[in-house]
Write a protein that holds these residues in place. Structure first.
Motif, PDB file in Angstrom:
ATOM      1  N   ARG A 301       3.160 -47.216 -62.941  1.00  0.00           N
ATOM      2  CA  ARG A 301       2.419 -48.414 -63.351  1.00  0.00           C
ATOM      3  C   ARG A 301       2.819 -49.633 -62.537  1.00  0.00           C
ATOM      4  O   ARG A 301       1.964 -50.424 -62.128  1.00  0.00           O
ATOM      5  CB  ARG A 301       2.655 -48.677 -64.838  1.00  0.00           C
ATOM      6  N   PHE A 302       4.113 -49.797 -62.289  1.00  0.00           N
ATOM      7  CA  PHE A 302       4.606 -50.931 -61.515  1.00  0.00           C
ATOM      8  C   PHE A 302       5.223 -50.401 -60.227  1.00  0.00           C
ATOM      9  O   PHE A 302       6.197 -49.646 -60.256  1.00  0.00           O
ATOM     10  CB  PHE A 302       5.639 -51.724 -62.315  1.00  0.00           C
ATOM     11  N   ALA A 303       4.656 -50.796 -59.090  1.00  0.00           N
ATOM     12  CA  ALA A 303       5.130 -50.286 -57.809  1.00  0.00           C
ATOM     13  C   ALA A 303       6.555 -50.719 -57.517  1.00  0.00           C
ATOM     14  O   ALA A 303       7.320 -49.989 -56.896  1.00  0.00           O
ATOM     15  CB  ALA A 303       4.206 -50.756 -56.684  1.00  0.00           C
ATOM     16  N   ASP A 304       6.921 -51.898 -57.961  1.00  0.00           N
ATOM     17  CA  ASP A 304       8.275 -52.404 -57.742  1.00  0.00           C
ATOM     18  C   ASP A 304       8.621 -53.388 -58.854  1.00  0.00           C
ATOM     19  O   ASP A 304       7.812 -53.677 -59.737  1.00  0.00           O
ATOM     20  CB  ASP A 304       8.399 -53.065 -56.363  1.00  0.00           C
ATOM     21  N   TYR A 311       3.934 -59.391 -64.081  1.00  0.00           N
ATOM     22  CA  TYR A 311       3.247 -58.995 -65.318  1.00  0.00           C
ATOM     23  C   TYR A 311       3.843 -59.723 -66.522  1.00  0.00           C
ATOM     24  O   TYR A 311       3.129 -60.115 -67.443  1.00  0.00           O
ATOM     25  CB  TYR A 311       3.371 -57.484 -65.475  1.00  0.00           C
ATOM     26  N   ALA A 312       5.168 -59.916 -66.503  1.00  0.00           N
ATOM     27  CA  ALA A 312       5.846 -60.595 -67.605  1.00  0.00           C
ATOM     28  C   ALA A 312       5.800 -62.112 -67.465  1.00  0.00           C
ATOM     29  O   ALA A 312       6.175 -62.829 -68.409  1.00  0.00           O
ATOM     30  CB  ALA A 312       7.297 -60.138 -67.682  1.00  0.00           C
ATOM     31  N   GLY A 313       5.385 -62.621 -66.321  1.00  0.00           N
ATOM     32  CA  GLY A 313       5.285 -64.062 -66.127  1.00  0.00           C
ATOM     33  C   GLY A 313       6.602 -64.752 -65.853  1.00  0.00           C
ATOM     34  O   GLY A 313       6.706 -65.966 -66.000  1.00  0.00           O
ATOM     35  N   SER A 314       7.622 -63.988 -65.437  1.00  0.00           N
ATOM     36  CA  SER A 314       8.933 -64.594 -65.205  1.00  0.00           C
ATOM     37  C   SER A 314       9.076 -65.158 -63.793  1.00  0.00           C
ATOM     38  O   SER A 314      10.017 -65.915 -63.532  1.00  0.00           O
ATOM     39  CB  SER A 314      10.042 -63.569 -65.454  1.00  0.00           C
ATOM     40  N   VAL A 315       8.183 -64.786 -62.880  1.00  0.00           N
ATOM     41  CA  VAL A 315       8.236 -65.330 -61.522  1.00  0.00           C
ATOM     42  C   VAL A 315       7.152 -66.398 -61.375  1.00  0.00           C
ATOM     43  O   VAL A 315       6.066 -66.271 -61.944  1.00  0.00           O
ATOM     44  CB  VAL A 315       8.038 -64.219 -60.463  1.00  0.00           C
ATOM     45  N   PRO A 316       7.408 -67.463 -60.640  1.00  0.00           N
ATOM     46  CA  PRO A 316       6.410 -68.523 -60.487  1.00  0.00           C
ATOM     47  C   PRO A 316       5.324 -68.119 -59.497  1.00  0.00           C
ATOM     48  O   PRO A 316       5.406 -67.081 -58.828  1.00  0.00           O
ATOM     49  CB  PRO A 316       7.239 -69.698 -59.957  1.00  0.00           C
ATOM     50  N   HIS A 385      13.539 -52.452 -64.613  1.00  0.00           N
ATOM     51  CA  HIS A 385      12.670 -51.608 -63.776  1.00  0.00           C
ATOM     52  C   HIS A 385      13.464 -50.491 -63.118  1.00  0.00           C
ATOM     53  O   HIS A 385      12.981 -49.369 -62.971  1.00  0.00           O
ATOM     54  CB  HIS A 385      11.983 -52.459 -62.706  1.00  0.00           C
ATOM     55  N   HIS A 386      14.698 -50.783 -62.748  1.00  0.00           N
ATOM     56  CA  HIS A 386      15.515 -49.807 -62.017  1.00  0.00           C
ATOM     57  C   HIS A 386      16.063 -48.707 -62.929  1.00  0.00           C
ATOM     58  O   HIS A 386      15.991 -47.517 -62.586  1.00  0.00           O
ATOM     59  CB  HIS A 386      16.678 -50.530 -61.324  1.00  0.00           C
TER      60      HIS A 386
END
Length: 412
Positions: A301-304, A311-316, A385-386
């Protein structure tokens, strides 16, 4: 290649099939029942749909019986955001006309031209989907409980502020079992003032209080008999009846939230990822179930980690045009995952020295409290993720390594 677009509605759906050139091959108007679903499958089969080479489907919704049945066939399902579909509609008609049939064609053409820009519905396991249903329902029940508690508290301020002062020493407020039992027995100031210590002790035991019952009964009696402003007698009685109605709603919301929490945790603990997820500092079985409900167990679902963070909105996000560059907080995100992430980051600081040190560094760098917590959540998401992907458990030393002597020298 054939592409299918379905304009979803509550009772009927419009279906359109287009080929590689965008030419309309077929259209149907089907009902939202087993008969309509069979018509849809027959239509797809007529145009070459097979188990080995299924026709992909684009639809504006990610839930419901139609989507569940289509997912069971193993075909690619794309849930297109209605806002994105509205932008694509302008490419096909500058007159801004709109119809259900046109919307179905637009969805099919989105797959034809831009399928790589959209994401398929994840292939989560049956258990993961069940956990998602329970965890999201529990979160909705918590929101309903908060809304019911706010309504009741607002109503009590209008005629019975002494009760709020008496139960305000507890963090749960009117949601606490003692507060609800006490209010059900005495919904007006006059009734509450007439409660004896024996009656208060009985109510406390009914609510589950076991220790210092006598001292608590004495404290409540003093608080409930304190001087306060009062409504007229008939008005006060009427407002007491309204309080009982609001209290029944609150009781139902509290019971639902507790029952769904038990069910969500029970299902989550059966999943192989539960042990890994709850190994993270700040994640309990319930908050872990909420996190898992939004990320699922489909590893593709998430490539990285960056995709999960977006998706979670934690990065600007960065908006650049010419010499103008602006870095802004991400508004379009999974609100449920972002909500539990704030709680997770706050709890992690109390259970992880590395998390607390990371938060303190961000604060010293000039971040406000919310920004520092979001940055910590962003860091934890990379670990999340890891770990399930590689089937390893959380390690404090790996997540927050101690700064080396070289870094200390460079900082000096």
């Amino acid at each position: 290649m054939i592409y299918c677009g379905i304009d979803w509605a509550e009772r009927t759906h419009d279906v359109a099939l287009v080929d590689d050139s965008g030419r309309l091959l077929a259209k149907r108007h089907i009902t939202d029942d087993a008969v309509g679903y069979k018509i849809l499958l027959d239509l797809l089969a007529e145009y070459g749909d097979t188990e080995e080479n299924p026709i992909p489907v684009a639809i504006e919704i990610s839930r419901g019986l139609l989507v569940a049945c289509l997912r069971a066939t193993g075909r690619p399902i794309y849930a297109i955001n209605p806002m994105a579909a509205a932008r694509y509609r302008d490419r096909h008609s500058v007159s801004r006309k709109k119809s259900d049939h046109l919307d179905a064609m637009v969805l099919a053409n989105i797959l034809r031209t831009d399928a790589v820009a959209h994401r398929e519905l994840p292939a989560d396991s049956e258990l993961a989907q069940a956990i998602a249903v329970l965890a999201r329902a529990q979160q909705d029940a918590v929101w309903d409980r908060t809304q019911a508690a706010n309504k009741l508290s607002s109503h009590l301020r209008e005629y019975f502020p002494g009760f709020l002062a008496a139960v305000g020493v507890r963090r749960e407020g009117v949601c606490h079992p003692i507060a609800r039992v006490l209010l059900a027995a005495a919904p007006t100031p006059g009734q509450a003032a007439r409660l004896t210590r024996a009656q208060l002790r009985s109510l406390l035991k009914k609510a589950g209080r076991k220790n210092t019952v006598d001292a608590e009964a004495e404290r409540l009696q003093t608080a409930l008999r304190a001087s306060q402003m009062r409504q007229l007698p008939l008005v006060e009685e009427a407002m007491g009846r309204q309080t009982l109605a609001l209290l029944r709603q609150l009781d139902a919301a509290c019971t639902s939230a507790d029952d769904l929490a038990d069910a969500a945790m029970e299902s989550f603990e059966k999943h192989p990822d539960a042990e890994i997820i709850t190994g993270f500092p700040g994640l309990s079985a319930l908050s872990g179930a909420r996190v898992f409900a939004e990320i699922g167990d489909d590893r593709s679902r998430f490539a990285d980690a960056k995709s999960l963070k977006a998706y979670a909105g934690s990065v600007p996000i960065t908006r650049a045009s010419g010499k103008s560059v602006a870095v802004l907080a991400r508004r379009v995100k999974n609100q449920r995952l972002a909500g539990v992430g704030y709680v997770w980051a706050f709890a992690a600081m109390a259970h992880s020295d590395g998390a607390r040190a990371h938060y303190d560094r961000r604060r010293e760098a000039g971040d406000r409290h919310t920004a520092a917590q979001r940055n910590l959540f962003n860091r934890m998401l990379g670990c999340l993720h890891h770990c399930p992907t590689h089937r390893v458990h959380y390690s404090e030393a790996v997540a927050f390594p101690a700064p080396s002597e070289t870094q200390h020298d460079e900082a000096a």
